[in-house]
Design an enzyme around this catalytic site. Structure first.
Site: not given
Ligand SMILES: NC(=O)c1ccc[n+]([C@@H]2O[C@H](COP(=O)([O-])OP(=O)(O)OC[C@H]3O[C@@H](n4cnc5c(N)ncnc54)[C@H](OP(=O)(O)O)[C@@H]3O)[C@@H](O)[C@H]2O)c1
Length: 332
Positions: A56, A210
């Site tokens: 990241y 979301a």
């Molecule tokens: N192991 C892997 O391969 C892998 C892959 C992907 C992700 N991950 C991990 O999983 C975590 C979460 O996944 P992700 O960040 O990809 O996706 P997610 O949690 O599904 O979605 C994140 C998105 O949702 C928005 N969001 C969050 N809360 C919200 C709410 N209450 N209302 C409206 N929009 C909202 C955020 O925008 P804002 O930031 O603008 O609030 C961001 O754009 C990552 O941060 C990472 O640590 C791991």
């Protein structure tokens, strides 16, 4: 804050974690001061499970998390990952060799400014290095006191079994949401059988579930990979169909007096006490909103209604493009 044990590993974490990836990549620009505020706010409100990776921002995320955790280290469980990196020409092949693992762990410890990582995942299975070799080297890091618990990300059931026979795997992390349920066939049952916890990443399908994405033009901004044409569910030919499903969820959320994001998270939380979602956000008020999902009780009727109004078969496009999908070892 409720806590959940990751399987039968003994590692207890807050029932909801905080994914830190979006602070350094994938969903647009972010601001350092605001990002640190988000991390502090989450910790102050009981979120103790923080997720990062060497990938990241190529070290930026771990370093920022390290700065945010000064004076707060003892309050949190730090989870990081190794093996996936971006080179000058794009994603490098997954590296799970013991030599690389040891160097990556030292680099992550340095970036985070800590002497031990609580949960250390292999980010993707390396098809060229037997999993026994990688996990054996991870076990050496436990002995050396550099990591406490082992995890795998996007590993398939057979790989999880082989890995767990070398050293206890505390958690498997893979994508899991109303729209991404491929782990339900073999990965989740295997984790349950072996007493391994399951960490659900991208529980909002990268924001869509979301409910705050109203049109594709919103994603046309620097550093937002969703608008860059590489994520199938955000392609113009799929977006409209998927938006209908999210609108259905939004309408259902209103009937329950909760937000769409809370409904999507509550669904993941309802999959079992061994499942811990790690939603990502860069906004303080969304941390509160997401924590609010822990107070939502979905009844059996709610869960049936969600299957009806947002059936998996109606989701347009796979969760990753073909290249990224090939790196996910879920079938192995
Ligand atoms: N192991 C892997 O391969 C892998 C892959 C992907 C992700 N991950 C991990 O999983 C975590 C979460 O996944 P992700 O960040 O990809 O996706 P997610 O949690 O599904 O979605 C994140 C998105 O949702 C928005 N969001 C969050 N809360 C919200 C709410 N209450 N209302 C409206 N929009 C909202 C955020 O925008 P804002 O930031 O603008 O609030 C961001 O754009 C990552 O941060 C990472 O640590 C791991």
């Amino acid at each position: 804050m409720q806590t959940r044990e990751l399987g039968r590993s003994g590692l207890k974490v807050s029932a909801l974690g905080l994914g830190c990836m979006g602070i350094s990549m994938a969903y647009g620009e972010s601001d350092e001061v605001q990002s640190i505020e988000v991390i502090h706010h989450a910790i102050d409100h009981g979120v103790t499970f923080l997720d990062t990776a060497e990938l990241y921002g190529s070290g930026h995320n771990e370093a920022l998390l390290g700065r945010a955790l000064k004076g707060r280290r003892d309050k949190v469980i730090i989870a990081s990952k190794f093996g996936l990196r971006i080179g000058e020409k794009g994603m490098l092949p997954v590296n799970g060799t013991p030599t690389y693992l040891k160097a990556a762990c030292d680099a992550s410890l340095k970036a985070l400014g800590v002497d031990c990582i609580d949960l250390y995942y292999q980010h993707r299975v390396d098809p060229r290095t037997p999993i026994e070799e990688t996990v054996g080297a991870m076990a050496d890091l436990v002995k050396a006191g550099k990591i406490r618990y082992l995890g795998l990300s996007e590993a398939g059931a057979a790989t999880i079994r082989r890995a767990h026979s070398v050293h206890m795997i505390a958690a498997v992390q893979s994508e899991y949401s109303l729209w991404s349920r491929d782990i339900e066939d073999t990965v989740l049952p295997t984790c349950r059988e072996l007493g391994i916890g399951f960490v659900a990443y991208s529980p909002f399908a990268r924001g869509f579930l979301a409910g705050a994405i109203s049109g594709l033009e919103q994603l046309q901004k620097p550093k937002d990979s969703r608008g860059a044409g590489t994520m199938p569910r955000y392609l113009p030919e799929n977006f409209a169909q998927n938006k209908i499903l999210v609108d259905n969820l939004a309408a259902y959320a209103v009937t329950k007096g909760i937000t769409t994001a809370q409904l999507a998270l509550a669904w993941v939380l309802a999959r079992g006490d061994d499942v811990v979602p790690i939603p990502g956000t860069r906004r303080v008020k969304r941390v509160d909103e997401n924590i609010g999902a822990l107070d939502v009780d979905l009844t059996a009727m709610d869960l049936q209604a969600l299957e009806r109004i947002c059936p998996l078969s109606a989701v347009a496009g796979p969760r990753y493009n073909a290249m990224a999908m090939a790196m996910a070892g879920i079938g192995l």
